[in-house]
Design an enzyme around this catalytic site. Structure first.
Site, PDB file in Angstrom:
ATOM      1  N   LYS B  63      -4.940   3.002 -12.080  1.00 43.12           N
ATOM      2  CA  LYS B  63      -4.777   4.564 -12.543  1.00 43.12           C
ATOM      3  C   LYS B  63      -3.418   4.598 -13.825  1.00 43.12           C
ATOM      4  CE  LYS B  63      -1.006   7.439  -9.623  1.00 43.12           C
ATOM      5  NZ  LYS B  63       0.173   6.315  -8.313  1.00 43.12           N
ATOM      6  N   SER B 138      -0.740  10.267  -4.060  1.00 43.23           N
ATOM      7  CA  SER B 138      -1.508  10.372  -5.582  1.00 43.23           C
ATOM      8  C   SER B 138      -2.478   9.803  -6.367  1.00 43.23           C
ATOM      9  CB  SER B 138      -0.674  10.432  -6.155  1.00 43.23           C
ATOM     10  OG  SER B 138       0.289   9.281  -7.305  1.00 43.23           O
ATOM     11  N   SER B 162       1.562   6.660  -2.089  1.00 42.52           N
ATOM     12  CA  SER B 162       0.218   6.818  -2.790  1.00 42.52           C
ATOM     13  C   SER B 162      -0.275   5.523  -3.078  1.00 42.52           C
ATOM     14  CB  SER B 162       0.727   7.559  -4.256  1.00 42.52           C
ATOM     15  OG  SER B 162       1.861   8.331  -3.896  1.00 42.52           O
TER      16      SER B 162
END
Lengths: 98, 458
Positions: B63, B138, B162
């Site tokens: 990420k 996310s 997330s």
């Protein structure tokens, strides 16, 4: 719940954006005001929970590092300069406050 | 030798047996990203093929809120559009030490503020199962990269859902360890008392392997736990019989197929000797508020550092979602409101922790939904004043208490989208989570969902 908490909260977006050092345009302010007021309306449900006599679960202690003694990442001035557009002669250049 | 669809450990084995080289593996994934990512937008930055002759590396996506030395790190925000870290996050260091190399940095909601990956300043990621739907967030880019087999595994991060939620909506596995199990050093801070690196993978063994590599004390993160890494992989083979707690009210507002999947899994696990027990937890409606208040307060504090002086661009580049969160954070911390909101939320956080503490005296794991429905269509989040918190209502209680949890696929709904459930365990009981999910992987056909998802992108 005291009187202030019972009445619906009105958000002052100008005040909050200034406090947050954010610039918002009028259309954005309108949307932010509406969303923030709806959110606050929801999160007030915590006031409805009956109080308990419970003590805080854990004590939080600050952990301090000695300033300037260690540089575990071996960062150099050159590294600092790489990502700053405001680094001149070994210092960060900041705007005037007064 | 076909690489497509293989787990990370299966690729590792092939490389070790010299049936395939690292260079070929990296080239395979880089070509797939080149071919498919224009449609999905899972990646913000693609790394170069790091593999060299006689060096066995494994690829992994990560990420874009983990600092990567020399590789642009944006946290999905234009504020950090040109930020190139001068150091690696501890997670990245540990991956490198274990001979894993970054394939690319994945898309995310800007600053991890969201549950759809639509608040990214670099365009939304699309769900590989149906491009008109969101992947969740996310860590949506990470989940989509694994679901479309653009990467064999990925590292995401979670404050409350997330990792688990995008993994659920993309039909793969999502492991959120105990708070402090993996170092946060170098993970761009969102809400520091919740932030937790997590793992998205195709196979339970990959989750165990990566957790083994990443966990442990880090001197650079004062909140990392003193506990040494455990032998999670070895532990998978034990046939443990757990007592499962079920908070029935969690299933009330969910899509009927989620409840049906639960009934199926319950029968199978009972046959394996698992016991089930009804439990009652504090309503998730309170967890939503606790999380919203404390997270916003911590966001306001963490994002105060972005002044465009030392790194990054000025505050005018913050998107509307970040502005909304910073402003609410400052509101709940301001004089006159602090006690009613922030302090009250901290008190209720303690109550939620105690509630779990009591519950885990009688059971080993909690089984619950991850999300109330399967993946929503693009644009849905605009309809809600605080979309992420509402959609993650089943994920917030465990995150508030810092508990570990894992989401796993259990079927496909009528719309052709993956369905998931999650196990939650007591602090540092990741071994139980992994063991239970591995038994499901071995004993059921639920994990065929993962393969079905991959086949769409063969």
């Amino acid at each position: 719940m005291d009187k202030k908490m019972r009445s619906k909260v009105k958000i002052d977006t100008d005040y909050l954006s200034a406090l947050s050092r954010l610039t918002i345009d009028p259309d954005e302010a309108k949307k932010l005001k509406s969303d923030l007021e709806k959110t606050i309306d929801f999160i007030r449900n915590l006031q409805q929970l009956p109080p308990t006599k419970q003590k805080p679960k854990e004590k939080i202690e600050n952990i301090f590092f000695q300033d300037g003694e260690e540089n575990p990442l071996n960062l150099t001035y050159k590294d600092l300069e790489k990502n700053s557009r405001k680094f001149r002669n070994g210092v960060f250049v900041v705007g005037k406050i007064i | 030798m076909e690489i497509f669809g293989r787990s990370l450990l299966s690729i590792k084995k092939l490389i070790a047996e010299k049936k395939i080289s690292s260079t070929e593996v990296f080239e395979f994934f880089l070509q797939r990203i080149k071919k498919y990512d224009a449609k999905i937008n899972a990646f913000l930055k693609i790394a170069e093929n790091p593999a060299k002759k006689d060096q066995d590396f494994l690829p992994i996506s990560i990420k874009d809120n983990f600092c990567t030395k020399g590789i642009r790190t944006t946290a999905g925000s234009k504020v950090l559009e040109n930020f190139i870290p001068t150091y690696d996050a501890t997670v990245v260091k540990k991956l490198k030490k274990a001979n894993l190399r970054i394939l690319g940095k994945t898309n995310m909601d800007a600053w991890a503020h969201g549950s759809s990956t639509e608040t990214s300043d670099f365009g939304p990621t699309r769900n590989p199962w149906n491009l008109e739907h969101i992947p969740g967030g996310s860590s949506g880019g990470s989940a989509a990269s694994v679901s479309a087999y653009l990467s064999p595994a990925s590292i995401g991060s979670e404050t409350a859902g997330s990792v688990r939620q995008p993994a659920a909506w993309c039909g793969v596995l999502g492991l959120k360890p105990t708070y402090g199990r993996i170092s946060r050093f170098g993970l761009i801070a969102m809400a520091s008392s919740f932030d937790c690196p997590g793992i998205i993978a195709l196979d339970t063994k990959d989750c165990a392997y990566l957790l083994q590599i990443l966990s442990g004390k880090d001197e650079l993160d004062a909140t990392s736990a003193q506990k040494p890494p455990e032998a999670y992989l070895e532990n998978l083979e034990k046939r443990e019989k757990f007592c499962i707690g079920v908070p029935e009210e969690y299933f009330e507002d969910t899509q009927p197929e989620i409840k049906e999947s639960f009934e199926k899994i319950k029968k199978i696990l009972q046959k394996l000797g698992f016991k089930f027990k009804k439990i009652k937890l504090i309503s998730p409606e309170y967890a939503i508020s606790v999380y919203t208040i404390i997270q916003r307060a911590e966001v306001a504090s963490n994002l105060a550092r972005y002044d465009g002086i030392r790194y990054g661009r000025s505050r005018k580049f913050f998107g509307t979602e970040a502005k909304k969160r910073i402003m609410l954070g400052n509101f709940v911390l301001s004089a006159g409101y602090y006690q009613a909101y922030y302090l009250q939320a901290q008190k209720v956080r303690d109550r939620i922790k105690l509630d779990f503490e009591k519950i885990f005296k009688d059971i080993d794991l909690i089984l619950s939904p991850v999300v109330p429905s399967t993946a929503l269509r693009l644009g849905e989040f605009e309809k809600y004043p605080f979309f992420g918190e509402l959609i993650d209502k089943f994920n917030e209680p465990a995150a508030i208490a810092g508990l570990p949890a894992i989401s796993f696929p259990v079927g496909i709904d009528k719309k052709g989208l993956p369905l998931s459930l999650q196990f939650v365990a007591d602090h540092f009981q990741e071994a139980k989570l992994l063991n239970a999910v591995y038994q499901i992987q071995q004993e059921t056909n639920f994990f065929e969902v993962i393969q079905k998802g991959l086949e769409k992108w063969r």
